[in-house]
Motif scaffolding. Structure first.
Motif, PDB file in Angstrom:
ATOM      1  N   SER A 159      35.461  25.573  34.486  1.00 56.82           N
ATOM      2  CA  SER A 159      35.698  25.562  35.766  1.00 56.82           C
ATOM      3  C   SER A 159      36.820  24.683  36.250  1.00 56.82           C
ATOM      4  CB  SER A 159      34.615  25.040  36.700  1.00 56.82           C
ATOM      5  OG  SER A 159      33.393  25.939  36.364  1.00 56.82           O
ATOM      6  N   ALA A 162      40.054  26.261  35.366  1.00 57.66           N
ATOM      7  CA  ALA A 162      40.344  27.370  36.169  1.00 57.66           C
ATOM      8  C   ALA A 162      40.816  26.801  37.750  1.00 57.66           C
ATOM      9  CB  ALA A 162      38.917  28.124  36.712  1.00 57.66           C
ATOM     10  N   ARG A 194      38.090  31.758  41.426  1.00 54.22           N
ATOM     11  CA  ARG A 194      36.744  32.115  41.113  1.00 54.22           C
ATOM     12  C   ARG A 194      36.508  32.974  39.968  1.00 54.22           C
ATOM     13  NH1 ARG A 194      38.507  35.417  45.189  1.00 54.22           N
ATOM     14  NH2 ARG A 194      38.821  37.545  44.700  1.00 54.22           N
ATOM     15  N   SER A 195      37.269  33.794  39.342  1.00 55.50           N
ATOM     16  CA  SER A 195      37.108  34.485  38.396  1.00 55.50           C
ATOM     17  C   SER A 195      37.341  33.506  37.039  1.00 55.50           C
ATOM     18  CB  SER A 195      38.539  35.327  37.992  1.00 55.50           C
ATOM     19  OG  SER A 195      39.436  34.590  37.743  1.00 55.50           O
ATOM     20  N   THR A 198      33.666  32.186  37.472  1.00 55.92           N
ATOM     21  CA  THR A 198      32.469  33.035  36.941  1.00 55.92           C
ATOM     22  C   THR A 198      32.550  33.221  35.418  1.00 55.92           C
ATOM     23  OG1 THR A 198      33.300  34.510  38.649  1.00 55.92           O
ATOM     24  CG2 THR A 198      31.986  35.444  37.342  1.00 55.92           C
ATOM     25  N   ALA A 199      33.704  33.238  34.861  1.00 60.35           N
ATOM     26  CA  ALA A 199      33.827  33.053  33.293  1.00 60.35           C
ATOM     27  C   ALA A 199      32.936  31.793  32.815  1.00 60.35           C
ATOM     28  CB  ALA A 199      35.172  32.892  32.626  1.00 60.35           C
ATOM     29  N   ILE A 276      36.291  39.583  32.699  1.00 62.26           N
ATOM     30  CA  ILE A 276      36.821  39.025  34.181  1.00 62.26           C
ATOM     31  C   ILE A 276      38.451  38.924  34.145  1.00 62.26           C
ATOM     32  CG2 ILE A 276      36.680  36.749  35.452  1.00 62.26           C
ATOM     33  CD1 ILE A 276      33.836  36.691  34.252  1.00 62.26           C
ATOM     34  N   PRO A 277      39.462  39.251  35.354  1.00 63.98           N
ATOM     35  CA  PRO A 277      40.649  38.930  35.206  1.00 63.98           C
ATOM     36  C   PRO A 277      40.870  37.443  35.057  1.00 63.98           C
ATOM     37  CG  PRO A 277      39.864  39.596  37.463  1.00 63.98           C
ATOM     38  CD  PRO A 277      38.680  39.760  36.363  1.00 63.98           C
ATOM     39  N   LYS A 278      42.056  36.997  33.926  1.00 59.13           N
ATOM     40  CA  LYS A 278      42.325  35.817  33.433  1.00 59.13           C
ATOM     41  C   LYS A 278      42.892  34.941  34.742  1.00 59.13           C
ATOM     42  CE  LYS A 278      40.317  35.703  29.561  1.00 59.13           C
ATOM     43  NZ  LYS A 278      39.420  36.360  29.790  1.00 59.13           N
ATOM     44  N   GLU A 282      43.712  36.889  41.309  1.00 60.87           N
ATOM     45  CA  GLU A 282      43.783  38.263  41.159  1.00 60.87           C
ATOM     46  C   GLU A 282      42.547  38.954  41.774  1.00 60.87           C
ATOM     47  OE1 GLU A 282      44.480  39.692  37.219  1.00 60.87           O
ATOM     48  OE2 GLU A 282      46.707  38.410  37.391  1.00 60.87           O
TER      49      GLU A 282
END
Lengths: 282, 284
Positions: A159, A162, A194-195, A198-199, A276-278, A282
């Motif tokens: 996180s 990210a 958020r992606s 989520t990962a 999940i988009p990296k 996006e």
């Protein structure tokens, strides 16, 4: 020099092949060992069967599937908010000096062997639950608490990176529009990350569902669908871990079949994490 | 850069060597000229089997040319195989019935299982009936067996464990028609140590463990069964009910390798292996 490099390349290529080969070998082994039992019992009966009595040839792993999912869900409920909170703090708020203390601490958390977590759970958390709720102590709750701590490093690290990878412009634009730092975090930075977050949750979930040793020590391992989060429970990993020692013949194959189900779970999670988009935003 | 490459090379080389050394051909033993070069077959009780395998391993360390093939099948199979001469030695984890007494009988060990509770538990003993009802979930509170009120935490071993097999057989938790009737909510632990830790930590727990590993532990209390305390004397005398003999059986007076193996088992060295696996020695 050319020849030397070519040799190196070849050796590295072989190393890569060995790693992939390992995965293929293990998959093949688990499936070939476990599949006969699934075919004999029937996939549906194997997955939805309520009774696990391997010495009598009754193989139903529904209680263990529910068990794994419950313990993991509990760990996420406890671990995700703390993990994301910690990641936001480290990425946005912490002064370098404080982050310099926190980060090695979190890395240390990731380095603690799982048996130590189990021991801690057995010596501290189980007696605590036993005292507070006046029950046997071994429970879904105990497992979730310990797993929540165990998945923290994964969630925090992924996180945080990210959040850090959200372009500076986003934050600057938000601040220049007059929003406060917290408003920027809440409405711009975290949604943009958020992606990645989520990962992080999915990876944490994979870690929780695959954990064996610590879980075996603290959940009680009763092959029964738990009535509440205070009931003992057995997970898929626990089922394999606890019975492998003395299992022979079909019993052992049934444990491999349990492994197939676990394998599918982990694979689905990994695929989900890859889908999940990296990039942020996006 | 150079260093990194060298490092990578070393790592890769180590990996490769590690992968290749696993493929070294196994050494083969030359057949021996002496009498111990022969081979025998042992089958029967799956409870005795693990101990027999350990004993065979220790025996083979001294007599590498001997071949001892050990198989399961159950006590019934072991007794029948010995009687029919199908196996050189049969294994049984129950006493022989009168009609089976024609076999040569060697008691190699005694398996005693202690029923354990938390030291704070007032209960000093239970009957076999009560133990059965606790483990099948019919009795769920200590006050039903004369203790202080409190929900009983039933602790058991995992399926497949020899201790669990012996316990459910001797206490009749396992019935012919329904199989293993252990209550499904029982806490299941994967080792004797984990069972003892659980019982030591939970004032309302009941569990079981091999006598050898439970006897000297002060964190738990061994209770009496049917009024007989769990002591070595009572187990040897057959008074303490949750115990059973491990027998090796032969059709006639054993000869050759079978005799050598049985002699080894009953020697001090063999009996050390027995007590090392938490069984009681057959020869005091």
């Amino acid at each position: 020099m050319k020849a030397y490099e070519r040799v190196i390349q070849l050796v590295l290529f072989i190393s890569a092949i060995i790693a992939v080969f390992g995965v293929i070998l293990i998959s093949y082994f688990i499936i070939s060992e476990g599949y006969p039992v699934i075919r004999k019992v029937g996939l549906l009966d194997f997955l939805s069967g309520n009774r696990w009595a391997p010495t009598q040839g009754v193989y139903g792993i529904y209680p263990m599937i529910v068990g794994s999912l419950l313990v993991t869900a509990g760990a996420l409920v406890l671990g995700v908010p703390i993990g994301i909170g910690c990641a936001i703090f480290l990425a946005e708020l912490a002064k370098p000096r404080i982050a310099g203390i926190l980060r090695p601490g979190i890395e240390l958390l990731a380095g603690i062997p799982s048996v130590i977590y189990g021991l801690y759970g057995l010596a501290v958390i189980v007696p605590f639950i036993r005292k507070v709720f006046n029950n046997q102590g071994f429970s879904v709750l105990a497992g979730s608490i310990v797993l929540a701590v165990m998945i923290l490093p994964t969630i925090i690290n992924v996180s945080e990176s990210a959040i850090r990878s959200v372009p500076r412009d986003y934050k600057e634009a938000s601040l220049s529009l007059g929003s406060s730092h917290w408003q920027s975090i809440k409405n711009v930075i975290v949604p943009a990350a958020r992606s990645g977050i989520t990962a992080a949750v999915i990876l944490g979930m994979g870690r929780a569902i695959g954990e064996t040793m610590a879980v075996i020590m603290i959940v009680g391992n009763s092959p029964l669908v738990p009535e509440s989060i205070l009931s003992p429970v057995r997970t898929l990993t626990g089922n394999i871990g606890i019975e492998m020692g003395y299992a022979g013949g079909e019993h052992q194959k049934a444990l491999f079949a349990t492994g197939i189900v676990l394998f599918v779970f982990i694979m689905l999670l990994n695929i989900a994490a890859h889908l999940i988009p990296k990039k942020a935003g996006e | 850069m150079r260093i990194k490459k060298t490092l990578a090379f070393i790592c890769a080389a180590v990996l490769l060597i590690g992968a290749l050394t696993g493929c070294a051909p196994a050494e083969t033993n030359e057949p021996a000229a002496n009498g111990l070069g022969e081979s025998i077959t042992i089958n029967g009780s799956t409870s005795v089997q693990p101990l027999a395998e350990e004993l065979a391993k220790a025996f083979k360390e001294k007599n590498p040319d001997a071949t001892i093939d050990i198989q399961g099948g159950g006590s019934g199979v072991g007794i029948k195989s010995a009687a029919d001469g199908v196996a050189d030695i049969g294994m049984s984890s129950r006493d022989l019935k009168p009609e089976e007494k024609s076999l040569k009988e060697f008691k190699i060990a005694v398996d005693g299982i202690a029923v354990i509770v938390n030291p704070t538990n007032e209960i000093q003993g239970l009957s076999m009936e009560q133990i059965l009802k606790i483990y099948t979930g019919e009795i769920t509170d200590w006050k039903e067996v004369g203790g202080k009120e409190g929900k009983i935490t039933v602790v058991t071993r995992e399926e497949g464990s020899g201790t669990r097999g012996a316990f459910i057989e001797l206490t009749k938790v396992e019935s012919k028609s329904e199989g293993d009737r252990t209550v499904a909510s029982a806490i299941t632990q994967g080792s004797t140590g984990a069972v003892i830790t659980t019982v030591a930590g939970d004032p309302n727990a009941i569990g079981y463990a091999s006598f050898g590993s439970a006897k000297e532990n002060t964190d738990i209390k061994l209770i009496s069964v049917d009024g007989k305390t769990c002591t070595e004397e009572n187990i040897y005398a057959g008074e303490y009910k949750i115990s059973r003999p491990f027998l090796m059986l032969t059709q006639a007076e054993p000869t050759g390798l079978a005799k050598a193996f049985l002699d080894f088992i009953l020697s001090e060295e063999g009996q050390t292996v027995v007590s090392g696996h938490n069984y009681l020695k057959a020869v005091k």
